[in-house]
Scaffold this active site. Structure first.
Site, short mmCIF file in Angstrom:
data_model
loop_
_atom_site.label_atom_id
_atom_site.label_comp_id
_atom_site.label_asym_id
_atom_site.label_seq_id
_atom_site.Cartn_x
_atom_site.Cartn_y
_atom_site.Cartn_z
N ASP A 1 -6.06 -3.23 10.64
CA ASP A 1 -5.12 -3.55 11.72
C ASP A 1 -5.80 -3.65 13.09
O ASP A 1 -5.12 -3.80 14.10
CB ASP A 1 -4.00 -2.50 11.78
N ASP B 1 -11.18 5.10 24.77
CA ASP B 1 -11.30 5.26 23.32
C ASP B 1 -12.63 4.68 22.84
O ASP B 1 -12.95 3.52 23.10
CB ASP B 1 -10.13 4.55 22.65
N GLU C 1 -14.08 9.35 25.26
CA GLU C 1 -13.75 9.92 23.95
C GLU C 1 -14.83 9.43 22.99
O GLU C 1 -14.68 8.44 22.31
CB GLU C 1 -12.35 9.46 23.51
N PHE D 1 0.56 7.33 12.90
CA PHE D 1 1.19 6.25 12.14
C PHE D 1 2.70 6.41 11.98
O PHE D 1 3.33 5.58 11.34
CB PHE D 1 0.54 6.14 10.75
#
Length: 668
Positions: free
Chosen positions: A354, A389, A418, A529
């Site tokens: 994804d 991220d 991160e 999720f």
């Protein structure tokens, strides 16, 4: 030939310096930063040194004289402490110089002690008088009479030798000479840069939560939360004493290849997908997920956070879902495989169907400009902190450009890396400009590991600032899965007391500890999720909440400037490997905190300290009193102290150190 051959006097080993001066040293407003150097010269004449500390936009020639002093066991090591008072790019330089006043002072003293008389000292007395007149010519008017009077006395042959010398050697005049020295053969080191951030760059308590999980449960099923509903959670977060509210990506979630619960490959109709799979037909990185609300709703959320004394940190994840608008408008920003498909992210055995990683080499100019636009878009919406991220999967030169491009206009914007990655990459990300970094704290559980890692971070505090997260949506360490509520307390104490910045992911205060499977650090039913609403009120009412304990830890941190420091972290010996003892001091005050914490969540631990008393600002034989900021208990202590910690009652002491012993406190 290498090095500087023009250095008249010796200057070496200037510190702190990052990568030989290739990158800026870091500090925050009000932080005490020690500048050190080795300074020496040929022969026996005196040498002295100072630091030229220059604020942003000012000339070094206008900087006041900040003299260095000798320190430590090495005879030529010098130090001075600087304290920046504003944000921006400062510079510092060490200057070494011939110090004729100190040379004269020393020579006269040793010759008098050797029994030499006025005739033998005639040249010395005249040299001293000339030096004093030289100082008087440039010194402030209020000192000139004393200086010229001392010079006159040195030349007055009617006086006894001691009377001729006494005015020049008086403590009052020596202070004047210290403040207004004669500097000859001035030699400067390389000029180094110091980037100064606002205080939040060093100190703060972070709380991570998913706004989409804050919707009501209807008919037993969770519903997608909005920013307005998430704002209702903010007072409780502020009540726990947190300073920064960190939000995962708030953008539209991709619909193509969307993941289901627990990262299953096939999503059901009600699955919300991963917020890190950014972008769909509803928009990309500059859009708000429509189920969360609008951009105005987000701005209102930011405003409410500020009203409560906190600020928002927003996730910056540079990747795209397969249906992100970039995939259509800029397919060249991604990697195309030989079969013509775009490569999705993989970290074997993990696959992220994804998510499409961005290829920064295909159109760097276009990608750089777009990312800067996106960052400024959220800055305009009130965001001043970005949690980045996986920065270690993007080019270093890109981050260096982006961070400093932003800081040119907005020096208060902070970036958290991160990057759970190799040490070399983690450190380089800090060197090139990241304000803070995630760390290996999560996996440091033994005493020797914590001590070794704590020392490493303290030694590198001039460029790398840690953020100790006790848990994240990705990481539920084994110790929390099996250690029970005492371990949640232990890890919170370690993170909040060792590091000036620490973080908690939502659910920690409810002791959420169930892993996906044995050996996995993933949560079962991970919030990455799916929606995960929590009944906060019921937990508080039943006493099954760690929130009051987290609040107390944050109250202690705010009350103690020492706990807002990193450079002063010191570890102390204690004869039980299941006990950790450390202290912190504040250079700007008398504040000192001493922590003893059990690392075992099952059994009572006992031990005896062997405190490094000078690290606490005490002599080895001193007694002192301590107050436990968690329980309120008082004890009289010395270097050796008996400690007993029951993890089910209280696994840690967090002591305020009172350096004058109070006999009214009961012995421990």
């Amino acid at each position: 030939m290498t090095g500087r051959a023009d250095l008249r006097l010796g200057i070496s080993d200037v510190a702190p310096v990052v990568s030989c001066g290739s990158f800026s040293t870091r500090a925050v407003v009000g932080e005490h930063l020690p500048i050190t150097a080795t300074v020496f010269r040929e022969g026996h004449d005196a040498v002295a040194a100072n630091v030229v500390f220059t604020p942003p936009g000012e000339e070094p020639s206008a900087a006041p004289l900040l003299r260095m002093t000798k320190f430590g066991p090495e005879p030529d090591r010098w130090t001075a402490t600087v304290v920046p008072d504003r944000e921006g790019l400062w510079t510092y330089q060490v200057e070494a110089w011939d110090d004729p006043l100190s040379t004269w002072h020393h020579d006269v003293e040793v010759k008098v002690e050797a029994g030499q008389g006025p005739e033998e000292l005639a040249n010395d007395l005249e040299s001293g008088a000339r030096l004093l007149e030289e100082v008087a010519a440039a010194a402030p008017e209020e000192h000139r009479e004393a200086l010229t009077g001392a010079a006159t006395a040195l030349r007055d042959q009617s006086l006894e030798l001691t009377a001729r010398i006494a005015p020049a050697l008086s403590p009052t005049l020596q202070q004047v000479l210290h403040d207004h020295p004669v500097r000859r053969l001035v030699t400067g080191s390389q000029r180094h840069e110091l980037w100064v951030d606002r205080s939040r760059a060093l100190y703060g308590s972070w709380y991570e939560f998913f706004p989409r999980s804050e919707g009501p449960v209807v008919g037993g099923a969770p519903t997608h939360g909005t920013f307005a509903q998430a704002a209702e959670r903010l007072p409780a977060i502020a009540e726990m004493g947190f300073d920064v509210v960190y939000l995962p990506p708030i953008h539209p979630v991709g619909k193509v290849n969307r993941k289901g619960k627990n990262n299953t490959l096939v999503a059901q109709a009600d699955d919300v997908g991963s917020p890190w799979a950014i972008g769909s037909d509803e928009g990309g990185h500059d859009a708000v997920h429509p189920q969360l609300g609008t951009l105005d709703d987000f701005k209102a959320f930011v405003g409410r956070t500020r009203e409560l004394g906190m600020e928002v940190a927003l996730d910056l994840a540079l990747q795209a879902a397969p249906d992100h608008p970039w995939v259509t408008s800029h397919p060249e920003w991604f990697t195309t495989k030989p079969d013509g498909t775009i490569a999705y992210a993989e970290n074997p055995p993990k696959k992220y169907q994804d998510i499409y990683p961005i290829n920064f080499d295909n159109d760097p100019e276009g990608i750089y400009a777009e990312v800067l636009r996106v960052v400024r878009h959220w800055m305009d919406a009130g965001v001043r902190v970005f949690r980045v991220d996986n920065p270690h999967t993007k080019p270093l030169n890109f981050w260096h450009w982006l961070i400093w491009e932003v800081k040119k206009t907005d020096p208060d914007v902070l970036f958290l890396a991160e990057a759970f990655t190799r040490p070399a990459m983690m450190h380089q990300l800090a060197r090139i400009g990241f304000t803070q970094s995630y760390t290996y704290f999560t996996w440091r559980t033994e005493r020797w590991e914590l001590e070794e890692y704590g020392r490493e971070l303290a030694e590198n505090a001039h460029y790398m600032r840690p953020n100790f997260f006790v848990n994240t949506p990705d990481i539920l360490h084994e110790t929390l899965q099996v250690g029970g509520p005492p371990m949640f307390k232990i890890r919170a104490v370690l993170a909040s007391m060792m590091s000036p910045t620490w973080g908690v992911y939502s659910g920690y205060e409810l002791f959420e500890h169930v892993g996906l499977r044995p050996g996995s650090e993933e949560y079962l039913d991970t919030e990455k999720f799916q929606l995960r609403p929590r009944d906060w009120a019921a937990a508080e009412a039943s006493g099954r909440s760690l929130a009051p304990y987290l609040r107390r830890l944050n109250e202690i941190r705010r009350a103690h400037p020492a706990l807002q420091q990193l450079r002063t972290l010191r570890f102390h010996p204690i004869d039980n490997p299941n006990l950790l003892c450390f202290s912190k001091t504040d250079p700007g005050s008398d504040d000192c905190v001493l922590v003893v914490v059990s690392l075992n969540s099952t059994y009572t631990q006992i031990g005896t300290t062997a405190l490094d008393m000078p690290a606490l600002g005490l002599d080895w034989s001193d007694g002192f009193s301590v107050t436990d900021d968690i329980t309120g208990a008082h004890y009289d202590w010395g270097q050796a102290n008996y400690v007993e910690l029951d993890p089910y009652r209280e696994p840690a002491h967090v002591f305020t150190v009172h350096r004058s012993l109070s006999a009214s406190h009961p012995p421990h």
